[in-house]
Motif scaffolding. Structure first.
Motif, PDB file in Angstrom:
ATOM      1  N   UNK A  52       0.836  -1.213   0.000  1.00  0.00           N
ATOM      2  CA  UNK A  52       0.000   0.000   0.000  1.00  0.00           C
ATOM      3  C   UNK A  52       0.868   1.260   0.000  1.00  0.00           C
ATOM      4  N   UNK A  53       1.908   1.316   0.900  1.00  0.00           N
ATOM      5  CA  UNK A  53       2.710   2.532   1.049  1.00  0.00           C
ATOM      6  C   UNK A  53       3.610   2.795  -0.162  1.00  0.00           C
ATOM      7  N   UNK A  54       4.236   1.750  -0.716  1.00  0.00           N
ATOM      8  CA  UNK A  54       5.258   1.928  -1.740  1.00  0.00           C
ATOM      9  C   UNK A  54       4.718   1.906  -3.164  1.00  0.00           C
ATOM     10  N   UNK A  55       3.615   1.232  -3.409  1.00  0.00           N
ATOM     11  CA  UNK A  55       3.193   1.062  -4.797  1.00  0.00           C
ATOM     12  C   UNK A  55       1.754   1.520  -5.034  1.00  0.00           C
ATOM     13  N   UNK A  56       0.767   1.007  -4.318  1.00  0.00           N
ATOM     14  CA  UNK A  56      -0.644   1.236  -4.640  1.00  0.00           C
ATOM     15  C   UNK A  56      -1.028   2.714  -4.511  1.00  0.00           C
ATOM     16  N   UNK A 102      -0.902   9.650  -8.963  1.00  0.00           N
ATOM     17  CA  UNK A 102      -0.453  10.099 -10.295  1.00  0.00           C
ATOM     18  C   UNK A 102      -1.558   9.966 -11.325  1.00  0.00           C
ATOM     19  N   UNK A 103      -2.297   8.862 -11.274  1.00  0.00           N
ATOM     20  CA  UNK A 103      -3.393   8.646 -12.226  1.00  0.00           C
ATOM     21  C   UNK A 103      -4.499   9.672 -12.026  1.00  0.00           C
ATOM     22  N   UNK A 104      -4.763  10.101 -10.789  1.00  0.00           N
ATOM     23  CA  UNK A 104      -5.795  11.099 -10.521  1.00  0.00           C
ATOM     24  C   UNK A 104      -5.425  12.442 -11.148  1.00  0.00           C
ATOM     25  N   UNK A 152      -5.955  12.358 -15.033  1.00  0.00           N
ATOM     26  CA  UNK A 152      -7.367  12.363 -15.384  1.00  0.00           C
ATOM     27  C   UNK A 152      -7.970  13.757 -15.239  1.00  0.00           C
ATOM     28  N   UNK A 153      -7.527  14.513 -14.296  1.00  0.00           N
ATOM     29  CA  UNK A 153      -8.049  15.874 -14.127  1.00  0.00           C
ATOM     30  C   UNK A 153      -7.669  16.762 -15.327  1.00  0.00           C
ATOM     31  N   UNK A 154      -6.423  16.629 -15.864  1.00  0.00           N
ATOM     32  CA  UNK A 154      -6.001  17.411 -17.041  1.00  0.00           C
ATOM     33  C   UNK A 154      -6.821  17.006 -18.265  1.00  0.00           C
ATOM     34  N   UNK A 155      -7.021  15.757 -18.480  1.00  0.00           N
ATOM     35  CA  UNK A 155      -7.810  15.272 -19.621  1.00  0.00           C
ATOM     36  C   UNK A 155      -9.255  15.753 -19.542  1.00  0.00           C
ATOM     37  N   UNK A 156      -9.789  15.857 -18.350  1.00  0.00           N
ATOM     38  CA  UNK A 156     -11.182  16.275 -18.189  1.00  0.00           C
ATOM     39  C   UNK A 156     -11.374  17.709 -18.653  1.00  0.00           C
ATOM     40  N   UNK A 157     -10.354  18.622 -18.423  1.00  0.00           N
ATOM     41  CA  UNK A 157     -10.472  20.010 -18.862  1.00  0.00           C
ATOM     42  C   UNK A 157     -10.485  20.114 -20.386  1.00  0.00           C
TER      43      UNK A 157
END
Length: 911
Positions: free
Chosen positions: A250-254, A260-262, A265-270
């Protein structure tokens, strides 16, 4: 063991019963249903059934007459002491009390266990063991109806084989086996007794094998517990490692990947929002163009379809005109055929009505002919009835002349005459007979001279004169009997005379003739009455009714004169009833034929009406379709005219559609470019994906907090379980189990070896079975001595594994099996076997055992009764206690008198 006395309360029909038992023979007598068998069953269940038992054995003791639970108190001697036993059978709350004289009583399970030890049985039975109850002391207590059973045909448990063999060995000494055999057998049994119980052969509690088996179980349980702790420690360690791995994931990968993915997605939404606005503007302009093109295409398709439909419906209209003309022609033909069918039916109905009237006329003529014949018959019957009435008057006059004598009065008259004859004969038998054989001087009786050969029978005092000088007065014998006989005869004669005077006849034969004549008159009178002697009024009424019917028929026939004239023109009508009946039957046959033709005509008429109705319906249907088709043609021509007026011809409409389509294609190409750009961004599901990522980040952060708490608990559990070094504890437990297992196996091999040794030793002694069977056979012979021949007269077999069997008795020089003997002999042989077994077994019971016989000896033959009495006396002399229950104690009463203080008699009465 010896029974002393008992006390029963609320047991079946016994409300309160006390019985004392003699040291030797106790004779209990009483009629059927007096409760003898109830007493025996109550004692047996008190000894062998637990007080807290339930089920049928306890229910059978309950009284239907007296309130309260069954209670039994029993006093007995055992092992040199007096014991008091009391049981109350009340299901789960039942109570037991066992006390030795001078000691505190035992209660509950302790009392039941001590009682079992005194009786020499393994345990006192509970309600679920009721099937074993009949086998307890079956060799000593003979229940009602089982006296003739072969005890040896049952299992060895029914007669306590082990104790019987032990008693035979103890009583036989060297005759049974050598001292070495006894020593070897005793040592084997001692060694086995250290390990196994003597009766059930189960491992004895407290023995080395039992303790080793228990230690092995404890060691196995310790190993299982150690393995469970090891498994728990390994599972806790695995769980801690899994928690550490999950926290690192959870701490190192997930979590970093989701953050980063969030952002992406916010840039693509604009960018997607900007493209979507442009796309909506272009789509708004394309919509009206598409609707306009769609409307033109629809009008183009509709105009082409209208031209095709108009051509098709024109052809259908022409076809319907031809169909309607054909339907009209068919309707006209059907109407003509219907008129012809109606005319045929009316003609046939007129012919049928004429046939009905002809039949009625012929039927009335036939009835008129028969009524005239009946009028002639009634006239003849009136003449015959007058003759019968005259004969009835004559018979009644003759009946009044004859005396009123019936068959009962004739029988009474005959009985009176028979009584006179019998009494007269009896007087003659009592009177004096006198016959003159020869005389040389005159001989007179009451003055009447007798001639030689004359004989007189006198029943009263008379005088006898012999010659002139001898007169004798003689009185017949009989005394008062003769006077009484004369009185009865005179009374009978007077009664006979009175009866004859009453009936008006002189003899019974005359009375019988009068009775027969009166009977004949009665029979003839009944026959005349049955023939209609008094039926004048009924015949007159019948004659009047007949005349009225004839008059009515004449009127009805006169009304049909025209029909009669027509018939007689065709053929003369018969004058007799038979001929008229034949004519009527012929008319009926013709009527049936005419009726069939009429039914056929009516059926044809209905068919033609149905066909006409169908054709008219078809014609109306064609007309309706024609009207509907013409209306459709008008509507389609009007729609075609409107479309042509709006768009011109089909060619002009097609050119307008092509121009509009080119404009639509350009707008759609521009929209496609905008959609392609929007698709390149991949923002179709970004909003949902962004929401899901936010939720997943929140879930992972919550899971991380929970896992941190679980990691602390798992670490504490591993430290707590691992403090005792679980792998080392498992190894120690496994070593301990192997050690005790080897010890237990060694003890088991020793026990198995001892059992095998006993089996081999028993097999080696099997050929010596006669050493056990012979003493028992000789003991049986000693009880049956009066019935057996000299020498060996009884034999049986012994098998160490199966026990005793094959009981046979010599009769007439030949040995017979138990079942081949008569019923009485089986009862006596079975009793002798039980007494012999008791002789052997009593050494283990203070030299005494109680034997109970419940109605065991049913044969009343004096010789066999004597044998039974001798058996009982011998048993008492040998120290056995015998309790005999019987409906008839008389044949055994002398045993009680001879027994003195060692015998007793108890009488039970039916309540």
């Amino acid at each position: 063991m010896r029974l002393l006395h008992c006390h029963l309360r609320h047991v079946r029909l016994h409300a309160d019963l006390a019985v004392s038992f003699a040291p030797g023979l106790t004779l209990i007598g009483g009629p059927n249903e007096a409760g003898k068998s109830t007493l025996v069953e109550a004692l047996h269940r008190t000894l062998f059934l637990r007080a807290a038992a339930t089920g049928a054995p306890v229910e059978q003791l309950r009284s239907r007459l007296h309130a309260g639970h069954p209670q039994v108190e029993l006093a007995f001697e055992a092992r040199g002491d007096r014991w008091q036993l009391a049981k109350r059978f009340s299901g789960g709350s039942g109570s037991v009390r066992l006390a030795r004289e001078g000691e505190a009583p035992l209660t509950g399970p302790a009392a039941e266990e001590r009682l079992a030890d005194l009786l020499g049985v393994r345990e006192i039975l509970g309600g679920s063991q009721k099937g074993q109850l009949p086998s307890r002391w079956a060799h000593l207590w003979v229940m009602q109806g089982r006296a003739g059973e072969d005890l040896l045909a049952r299992s060895a448990a029914a007669y306590d084989l082990d104790a019987l063999v032990a008693g035979l060995e103890q009583g036989g000494g060297a005759a049974l086996q050598s001292p070495l055999d006894q020593a070897v057998s005793g040592r084997i049994e001692e060694l086995l007794a250290e390990t196994f119980t003597p009766r059930s052969h189960e491992v004895r509690r407290g023995s080395q094998l039992f303790l080793a088996a228990r230690a092995e179980q404890e060691a196995r349980r310790s190993l299982e517990e150690a393995l469970e702790r090891l498994q728990a420690w390994e599972a806790a360690s695995d769980a801690l490692a899994a928690l550490e791995d999950r926290l690192e994931e959870i701490r190192e990968r997930a979590l970093p990947a989701l953050v980063a993915e969030r952002e992406r997605l916010r840039r693509n939404a604009l960018r997607a929002s900007e493209l979507d606005t442009a796309l909506r503007l272009r789509s708004g302009a394309l919509g009206p163009l598409l609707l306009q093109r769609k409307a033109l295409l629809a009008d183009q398709a509709e105009l082409g379809e209208l031209e095709r439909l108009l051509a098709d419906e024109q052809r259908r209209a022409e076809l319907l005109v031809r169909e309607r003309a054909a339907a009209a022609a068919a309707v006209a033909g059907a109407e003509q055929g219907l008129g012809e069918a109606r005319a045929t039916r009316e003609r046939l109905e007129r012919q049928r009505e004429e046939l009905i009237q002809r039949g009625q006329l012929v039927q009335r003529l036939s009835e008129q002919s028969r009524l005239e014949q009946e009028r002639s018959r009634l006239a003849c019957e009136r003449v015959a009835r007058a003759g019968r009435q005259r004969r009835l008057a004559e018979l009644e006059a003759r009946g009044r002349e004859l005396p009123p004598i019936a068959s009962a009065q004739v029988a009474e008259l005959r009985r009176a005459e028979q009584a006179v004859r019998e009494l007269t004969g009896r007087l003659e038998a009592l009177g004096t007979g006198v016959e003159l054989l020869a005389a040389d001087c005159p001989v007179r009786i009451d003055g009447v001279l007798l001639a030689p050969g004359d004989e007189r029978r006198l029943d009263e005092v008379f005088e006898l004169e012999v010659g002139q000088g001898v007169r004798l007065r003689i009185s017949p014998g009989g005394g008062q009997a003769l006077a009484e006989g004369r009185r009865q005869r005179d009374a009978a004669v007077q009664a006979l005379a009175a009866l004859r005077q009453q009936l008006g006849v002189a003899t019974a034969e005359a009375a019988e003739a009068v009775a027969r004549e009166r009977e004949a008159i009665g029979q003839e009178r009944a026959a005349l009455l049955a023939a209609g002697g008094d039926a004048g009024g009924a015949d007159a009424a019948a004659a009047q009714a007949l005349e009225e019917r004839l008059a009515a028929l004449a009127e009805e026939i006169a009304a049909q004169q025209e029909i009669r004239r027509v018939l007689e023109q065709e053929a003369p009508l018969p004058a007799d009833a038979e001929g008229l009946d034949r004519c009527h039957r012929a008319l009926q046959q013709t009527y049936r034929q005419q009726q069939a033709l009429l039914l056929a005509a009516e059926q044809e008429l209905r068919q033609r009406e149905q066909d006409l109705q169908r054709l008219r319906g078809e014609e109306a249907g064609v007309a309706e379709r024609q009207v509907a088709l013409e209306a459709g043609l008008r509507s389609r021509r009007e729609r075609q005219a409107r479309l042509l007026e709006q768009h011109g011809d089909l060619q002009a409409l097609g050119q307008a559609v092509e121009a509009l389509s080119r404009e639509v294609d350009g707008a759609q190409a521009e929209l496609a470019e905008l959609r392609q750009a929007l698709q390149a961004l991949g923002a179709g599901g970004d909003a949902e994906r962004l929401t899901a990522i936010d939720a997943e980040i929140g879930r992972l952060e919550s899971e991380q907090a929970v896992l941190l708490g679980e990691r602390g608990g798992a670490r504490e559990r591993c430290e707590r379980i691992g403090g005792e070094d679980p792998p080392a504890a498992v190894e120690r437990a496994r070593v301990a189990l192997e050690t005790v297992g080897e010890e237990q196996a060694a003890l088991q091999r020793r026990a198995d070896g001892l059992q095998l040794l006993r089996q081999l030793f028993g097999e080696a002694r099997a050929d010596l079975s006669s050493r056990y069977s012979e003493p028992l056979a000789r003991a049986i012979e000693s009880y049956l001595a009066p019935l057996l021949p000299a020498g060996r007269a009884c034999r049986l077999r012994y098998d160490p594994s199966g026990g005793f069997s094959g009981l046979e008795l010599q009769r007439g020089g030949e040995f017979f099996g138990f079942e081949a003997l008569s019923g009485g002999m089986r009862e006596q042989l079975a009793a002798a076997l039980r007494l012999s077994m008791a002789d052997v077994l009593r050494s283990g019971h203070d030299g005494c055992l109680p034997l109970v016989f419940d109605d065991a000896f049913t044969n009343a033959d004096p010789q066999r009764v004597a044998v039974v009495k001798r058996m009982l006396s011998t048993a008492v002399e040998r120290g056995l206690q015998v309790i005999l229950l019987t409906c008839d104690p008389g044949p055994y009463a002398d045993l009680v008198e001879a027994g003195g203080q060692s015998a007793g008699l108890v009488s039970l009465a039916r309540t």
